[in-house]
Design a protein around this motif. Structure first.
Motif, mmCIF file in Angstrom:
data_model
loop_
_atom_site.group_PDB
_atom_site.id
_atom_site.type_symbol
_atom_site.label_atom_id
_atom_site.label_comp_id
_atom_site.label_asym_id
_atom_site.label_seq_id
_atom_site.Cartn_x
_atom_site.Cartn_y
_atom_site.Cartn_z
ATOM 1 N N GLU A 293 0.834 -1.204 0.000
ATOM 2 C CA GLU A 293 0.000 0.000 0.000
ATOM 3 C C GLU A 293 0.871 1.257 0.000
ATOM 4 O O GLU A 293 0.575 2.227 -0.693
ATOM 5 C CB GLU A 293 -0.941 0.016 1.211
ATOM 6 C CG GLU A 293 -2.028 -1.022 1.144
ATOM 7 C CD GLU A 293 -2.950 -0.828 -0.046
ATOM 8 O OE1 GLU A 293 -3.462 0.295 -0.246
ATOM 9 O OE2 GLU A 293 -3.150 -1.793 -0.793
ATOM 10 N N PHE A 294 1.945 1.232 0.775
ATOM 11 C CA PHE A 294 2.848 2.376 0.822
ATOM 12 C C PHE A 294 3.503 2.592 -0.538
ATOM 13 O O PHE A 294 3.617 3.722 -1.006
ATOM 14 C CB PHE A 294 3.907 2.170 1.910
ATOM 15 C CG PHE A 294 4.824 3.337 2.080
ATOM 16 C CD1 PHE A 294 4.373 4.516 2.644
ATOM 17 C CD2 PHE A 294 6.136 3.261 1.668
ATOM 18 C CE1 PHE A 294 5.215 5.604 2.798
ATOM 19 C CE2 PHE A 294 6.995 4.344 1.817
ATOM 20 C CZ PHE A 294 6.531 5.519 2.386
ATOM 21 N N HIS A 295 3.907 1.513 -1.160
ATOM 22 C CA HIS A 295 4.516 1.603 -2.493
ATOM 23 C C HIS A 295 3.556 2.298 -3.469
ATOM 24 O O HIS A 295 3.958 3.179 -4.229
ATOM 25 C CB HIS A 295 4.883 0.197 -2.981
ATOM 26 C CG HIS A 295 5.453 0.160 -4.348
ATOM 27 N ND1 HIS A 295 6.729 0.576 -4.638
ATOM 28 C CD2 HIS A 295 4.910 -0.236 -5.519
ATOM 29 C CE1 HIS A 295 6.953 0.433 -5.924
ATOM 30 N NE2 HIS A 295 5.866 -0.057 -6.487
ATOM 31 N N LYS A 296 2.294 1.917 -3.426
ATOM 32 C CA LYS A 296 1.294 2.542 -4.299
ATOM 33 C C LYS A 296 1.109 4.021 -3.989
ATOM 34 O O LYS A 296 1.024 4.847 -4.883
ATOM 35 C CB LYS A 296 -0.054 1.815 -4.187
ATOM 36 C CG LYS A 296 -0.080 0.472 -4.868
ATOM 37 C CD LYS A 296 -1.421 -0.224 -4.898
ATOM 38 C CE LYS A 296 -2.540 0.349 -4.128
ATOM 39 N NZ LYS A 296 -3.775 -0.418 -4.129
ATOM 40 N N VAL A 297 1.041 4.357 -2.698
ATOM 41 C CA VAL A 297 0.776 5.745 -2.329
ATOM 42 C C VAL A 297 1.963 6.642 -2.676
ATOM 43 O O VAL A 297 1.762 7.806 -3.045
ATOM 44 C CB VAL A 297 0.354 5.896 -0.854
ATOM 45 C CG1 VAL A 297 1.513 5.784 0.098
ATOM 46 C CG2 VAL A 297 -0.343 7.231 -0.642
ATOM 47 N N VAL A 298 3.184 6.126 -2.599
ATOM 48 C CA VAL A 298 4.345 6.935 -2.984
ATOM 49 C C VAL A 298 4.247 7.295 -4.465
ATOM 50 O O VAL A 298 4.480 8.447 -4.854
ATOM 51 C CB VAL A 298 5.675 6.219 -2.657
ATOM 52 C CG1 VAL A 298 6.861 6.915 -3.312
ATOM 53 C CG2 VAL A 298 5.874 6.151 -1.148
ATOM 54 N N GLY A 299 3.871 6.342 -5.288
ATOM 55 C CA GLY A 299 3.698 6.613 -6.717
ATOM 56 C C GLY A 299 2.583 7.602 -6.975
ATOM 57 O O GLY A 299 2.734 8.539 -7.770
ATOM 58 N N GLN A 300 1.450 7.418 -6.312
ATOM 59 C CA GLN A 300 0.337 8.356 -6.468
ATOM 60 C C GLN A 300 0.754 9.752 -6.036
ATOM 61 O O GLN A 300 0.474 10.725 -6.723
ATOM 62 C CB GLN A 300 -0.855 7.924 -5.609
ATOM 63 C CG GLN A 300 -1.749 6.911 -6.238
ATOM 64 C CD GLN A 300 -2.929 6.648 -5.333
ATOM 65 O OE1 GLN A 300 -2.771 6.250 -4.184
ATOM 66 N NE2 GLN A 300 -4.117 6.868 -5.862
ATOM 67 N N PHE A 301 1.401 9.840 -4.886
ATOM 68 C CA PHE A 301 1.820 11.136 -4.365
ATOM 69 C C PHE A 301 2.731 11.846 -5.365
ATOM 70 O O PHE A 301 2.542 13.023 -5.658
ATOM 71 C CB PHE A 301 2.536 10.960 -3.019
ATOM 72 C CG PHE A 301 3.025 12.246 -2.434
ATOM 73 C CD1 PHE A 301 2.159 13.081 -1.744
ATOM 74 C CD2 PHE A 301 4.349 12.632 -2.572
ATOM 75 C CE1 PHE A 301 2.606 14.280 -1.208
ATOM 76 C CE2 PHE A 301 4.809 13.828 -2.041
ATOM 77 C CZ PHE A 301 3.935 14.656 -1.350
ATOM 78 N N PHE A 302 3.693 11.133 -5.886
ATOM 79 C CA PHE A 302 4.628 11.730 -6.833
ATOM 80 C C PHE A 302 3.888 12.238 -8.071
ATOM 81 O O PHE A 302 4.079 13.368 -8.504
ATOM 82 C CB PHE A 302 5.710 10.720 -7.227
ATOM 83 C CG PHE A 302 6.747 11.303 -8.127
ATOM 84 C CD1 PHE A 302 7.790 12.059 -7.622
ATOM 85 C CD2 PHE A 302 6.673 11.107 -9.502
ATOM 86 C CE1 PHE A 302 8.749 12.624 -8.460
ATOM 87 C CE2 PHE A 302 7.623 11.669 -10.355
ATOM 88 C CZ PHE A 302 8.667 12.419 -9.823
ATOM 89 N N ASP A 303 3.027 11.393 -8.651
ATOM 90 C CA ASP A 303 2.273 11.782 -9.850
ATOM 91 C C ASP A 303 1.351 12.971 -9.586
ATOM 92 O O ASP A 303 1.323 13.935 -10.358
ATOM 93 C CB ASP A 303 1.429 10.621 -10.365
ATOM 94 C CG ASP A 303 2.245 9.530 -11.024
ATOM 95 O OD1 ASP A 303 3.474 9.686 -11.170
ATOM 96 O OD2 ASP A 303 1.639 8.505 -11.397
ATOM 97 N N TYR A 304 0.572 12.905 -8.504
ATOM 98 C CA TYR A 304 -0.372 13.972 -8.198
ATOM 99 C C TYR A 304 0.357 15.287 -7.929
ATOM 100 O O TYR A 304 -0.057 16.342 -8.392
ATOM 101 C CB TYR A 304 -1.227 13.616 -6.983
ATOM 102 C CG TYR A 304 -2.183 12.470 -7.155
ATOM 103 C CD1 TYR A 304 -2.369 11.837 -8.379
ATOM 104 C CD2 TYR A 304 -2.906 12.003 -6.074
ATOM 105 C CE1 TYR A 304 -3.251 10.784 -8.508
ATOM 106 C CE2 TYR A 304 -3.800 10.950 -6.199
ATOM 107 C CZ TYR A 304 -3.965 10.344 -7.419
ATOM 108 O OH TYR A 304 -4.846 9.301 -7.534
ATOM 109 N N ARG A 305 1.433 15.224 -7.155
ATOM 110 C CA ARG A 305 2.184 16.442 -6.840
ATOM 111 C C ARG A 305 2.768 17.062 -8.104
ATOM 112 O O ARG A 305 2.724 18.278 -8.286
ATOM 113 C CB ARG A 305 3.287 16.150 -5.826
ATOM 114 C CG ARG A 305 3.986 17.428 -5.354
ATOM 115 C CD ARG A 305 5.070 17.155 -4.374
ATOM 116 N NE ARG A 305 6.077 16.339 -5.023
ATOM 117 C CZ ARG A 305 7.047 15.710 -4.375
ATOM 118 N NH1 ARG A 305 7.133 15.784 -3.071
ATOM 119 N NH2 ARG A 305 7.929 15.005 -5.024
ATOM 120 N N MET A 306 3.282 16.218 -8.991
ATOM 121 C CA MET A 306 3.855 16.728 -10.233
ATOM 122 C C MET A 306 2.780 17.397 -11.094
ATOM 123 O O MET A 306 2.985 18.479 -11.642
ATOM 124 C CB MET A 306 4.541 15.602 -10.998
ATOM 125 C CG MET A 306 5.333 16.058 -12.170
ATOM 126 S SD MET A 306 6.347 14.686 -12.752
ATOM 127 C CE MET A 306 7.069 15.447 -14.176
#
Length: 138
Positions: A70-83
């Motif tokens: 779950e953390f792995h997924k959220v790190v990717g989401q966070f990076f994409d959304y922030r960008m």
């Protein structure tokens, strides 16, 4: 429509109790041929208190079998959304909302702390039972 996280409504109530006005539920983002839906967009009810800050909140429950996955997924989401936000709504600050029990356990592991620092992830820690934001981690 995006699938609602288990604690979507809990976090919505918590944000409202904390003085935020929900402006978008969800906050739709579109840029470069990609569409995303972040759980919430919010602004302060009283602008003087929070300095006209606009935020986006992605809600996570960490109820799946593996918090690491779950953390792995959220790190990717966070990076994409922030960008994407930096391109189309640079004034908006992105936070990931995580349950307080997960914050006190899994998120305190040394490697997880290092990842949070590396990606500059901002966290809103929410209490499920009290439907409140316990702390904001910048």
């Amino acid at each position: 429509m995006a699938q609602l996280d288990t604690f979507h409504h809990t976090v919505k109530k918590a944000l409202q109790k904390d003085g935020w006005r929900i402006t978008d539920d969800p906050l739709y983002l579109q840029y470069g041929g990609i569409d995303y839906a972040v759980d919430f967009g919010a602004e302060p009810l009283i602008a003087a208190e929070k300095k006209q800050q606009k935020i986006a909140i992605e809600v996570k429950s960490f109820l799946a079998g593996s918090p690491t996955y779950e953390f792995h997924k959220v790190v990717g989401q966070f990076f994409d959304y922030r960008m994407m936000l930096s391109r189309i709504q640079p004034e908006r600050i992105l936070y990931v909302a995580v349950p307080s029990d997960i914050w006190r356990s899994f998120f305190q592991m040394p490697f997880i702390r290092e990842v949070l620092e590396e990606v500059h992830m901002k966290i809103a820690v929410y209490n499920i039972d009290e439907e409140k934001i316990e702390k904001w981690i910048d």
